[in-house]
Scaffold this motif. Structure first.
Motif, PDB file in Angstrom:
ATOM      1  N   SER A 237      49.481  12.004  -7.119  1.00  0.00           N
ATOM      2  CA  SER A 237      48.729  11.166  -8.057  1.00  0.00           C
ATOM      3  C   SER A 237      48.330   9.839  -7.203  1.00  0.00           C
ATOM      4  O   SER A 237      47.465   9.842  -6.492  1.00  0.00           O
ATOM      5  N   ASP A 238      48.886   8.825  -7.223  1.00  0.00           N
ATOM      6  CA  ASP A 238      48.290   7.576  -7.046  1.00  0.00           C
ATOM      7  C   ASP A 238      49.084   6.856  -5.994  1.00  0.00           C
ATOM      8  O   ASP A 238      49.073   7.258  -4.883  1.00  0.00           O
ATOM      9  N   TYR A 239      49.678   5.612  -6.132  1.00  0.00           N
ATOM     10  CA  TYR A 239      50.170   4.715  -5.167  1.00  0.00           C
ATOM     11  C   TYR A 239      51.597   4.704  -5.325  1.00  0.00           C
ATOM     12  O   TYR A 239      52.255   3.844  -5.897  1.00  0.00           O
ATOM     13  N   GLU A 240      52.364   5.813  -5.053  1.00  0.00           N
ATOM     14  CA  GLU A 240      53.725   6.264  -5.277  1.00  0.00           C
ATOM     15  C   GLU A 240      54.901   6.086  -4.061  1.00  0.00           C
ATOM     16  O   GLU A 240      55.983   6.007  -4.163  1.00  0.00           O
ATOM     17  N   VAL A 241      53.973   6.421  -2.935  1.00  0.00           N
ATOM     18  CA  VAL A 241      54.872   6.296  -1.452  1.00  0.00           C
ATOM     19  C   VAL A 241      54.338   5.297  -0.596  1.00  0.00           C
ATOM     20  O   VAL A 241      53.443   5.039  -0.639  1.00  0.00           O
TER      21      VAL A 241
END
Ligand SMILES: NC(=O)c1ccc[n+]([C@@H]2O[C@H](COP(=O)([O-])OP(=O)(O)OC[C@H]3O[C@@H](n4cnc5c(N)ncnc54)[C@H](O)[C@@H]3O)[C@@H](O)[C@H]2O)c1
Length: 339
Positions: A237-241
């Motif tokens: 998905s988005d800005y997870e890591v």
């Protein structure tokens, strides 16, 4: 002038076998391959966003328009129109609702309107599955799933199809009750798998061969230095890591690179914007690996970062298969579009 279309609601979609993950994996692979054979039109997403920032979007919501044409055996045009209401859960409603419209590629007339909600979760699971098939260690045993919402179910289903060696599933959710619900449903379906509801993401990631992120996070909560050798980190998905997950990776693989840069919300996209990741640093899109021009995993030690943004052509591939079946078997309701 008369023209009919077929309307397929959620029940009719089930009758067309939309939930068949094996078929969806084939559809998604075909879509990636046709993309690289330039037998698609894939203009990217148009985001109808409420508010000004991604943080606003994760409260106020969005509706994405994802048009496309897919050739090959599908030969179908259409659009996925996906609403995302992050606060819907307060009303007991799912976050995502999807309408798919299919159009005849020759006349351009609409031929079908369908509930695409199941298509969306199944094809996203299938994308994750294809990534796992090509990029995970062949003997992967432990997967951590972050985010126990709608997508988690199909991510798990496809992961178990594509890596039957998996034995243990860690589940992390910011709302632990969501992880509990996900685990109790999954345990019934997969009694031989060990499930672990955890709030210790670091410990879960450190022991995992695959980390599959399907959350709504806008701040990274997974650190690159937690990844063990041979890990596949999936930023679905988005800005997870954090940036280290990309920097420490031996290979960076994506589904659709131009769309990722256009959408500009995932870790690797934000790094590209800041000049920390260059086009030439990208190892491959999945389609290039599938047609054999780029390599899949080459050793058990490689760390691989994968990011998927999705594209309407994936949904249209699955929808076209379901529509053809609906026509053959008289499933759904025929609606007079022009009387
Ligand atoms: N790559 C693709 O093609 C694709 C396709 C569809 C959806 N998605 C993305 O997948 C994500 C999940 O979608 P969904 O339909 O399952 O949503 P959902 O709302 O059903 O579930 C999201 C889950 O994530 C949890 N969560 C939210 N923030 C978190 C955080 N910071 N840490 C841990 N858990 C957190 C929520 O509690 C919830 O259980 C969304 O961001 C969506 O945009 C990607």
């Amino acid at each position: 002038m008369k023209h009919n279309i077929i309307f397929l609601n959620n029940k009719a979609m089930e009758e067309t076998d939309v939930l068949d993950m094996h078929a969806a994996i084939e559809d998604v692979k075909n879509a990636y391959i046709l993309n690289h054979k330039q037998d698609v039109i894939n203009p990217g997403k148009c985001v109808l966003r409420w508010g000004k920032t991604v943080d606003d979007e994760n409260v106020l919501g969005r509706i994405n328009a994802m048009p496309g044409y897919i050739g090959g055996e599908y030969d179908m045009a259409g659009i996925k129109w996906i609403g995302s209401g992050p606060m819907n859960y307060k009303k007991g409603l799912p976050r995502a609702s999807v309408t798919v419209i299919l159009n005849d590629p020759e006349t351009k007339l609409p031929v079908c309107v369908a509930d695409g909600t199941a298509i969306s979760t199944v094809r996203t699971g299938a994308s994750g599955g294809v990534a796992i098939e090509l990029l995970a260690k062949s003997n992967a045993e432990v997967i951590t799933i972050c985010g126990a919402g709608a997508q988690a179910h199909t991510q798990l289903e496809a992961a178990l199809i594509c890596r039957p060696t998996l034995k243990k599933v860690n589940v992390y959710d910011i709302i632990p009750a969501n992880a509990d619900r996900f685990i109790s449903l999954s345990k019934n379906k997969y009694p031989d798998i060990l499930f672990n509801n955890t709030n210790n993401v670091e410990a879960a990631v450190r022991e995992s061969d695959i980390i599959d992120c399907v959350t709504l996070a806008t701040t990274p909560f997974i650190k690159g230095n937690w990844l063990k050798k041979g890990a596949l980190i999936m930023n679905m998905s988005d800005y997870e890591v954090d940036n280290d997950c990309v920097e420490l990776a031996d290979k960076v693989v994506v589904d659709f690179w131009e769309s990722i840069k256009h959408r500009m919300i995932s870790t690797v996209a934000l790094m590209w914007k800041d000049g920390l990741f260059k086009d030439e640093d990208l190892h491959a899109e999945l389609g290039e690996i599938l047609i054999g021009t780029k390599r899949h995993r080459e050793s058990d030690d490689e760390i691989i970062y994968f990011n998927a943004v999705g594209a309407g052509i994936l949904d249209i591939a699955v929808a076209a298969r379901c529509y053809q079946r609906a026509r053959r078997e008289n499933i759904g309701i025929t609606v007079p579009f022009w009387e």
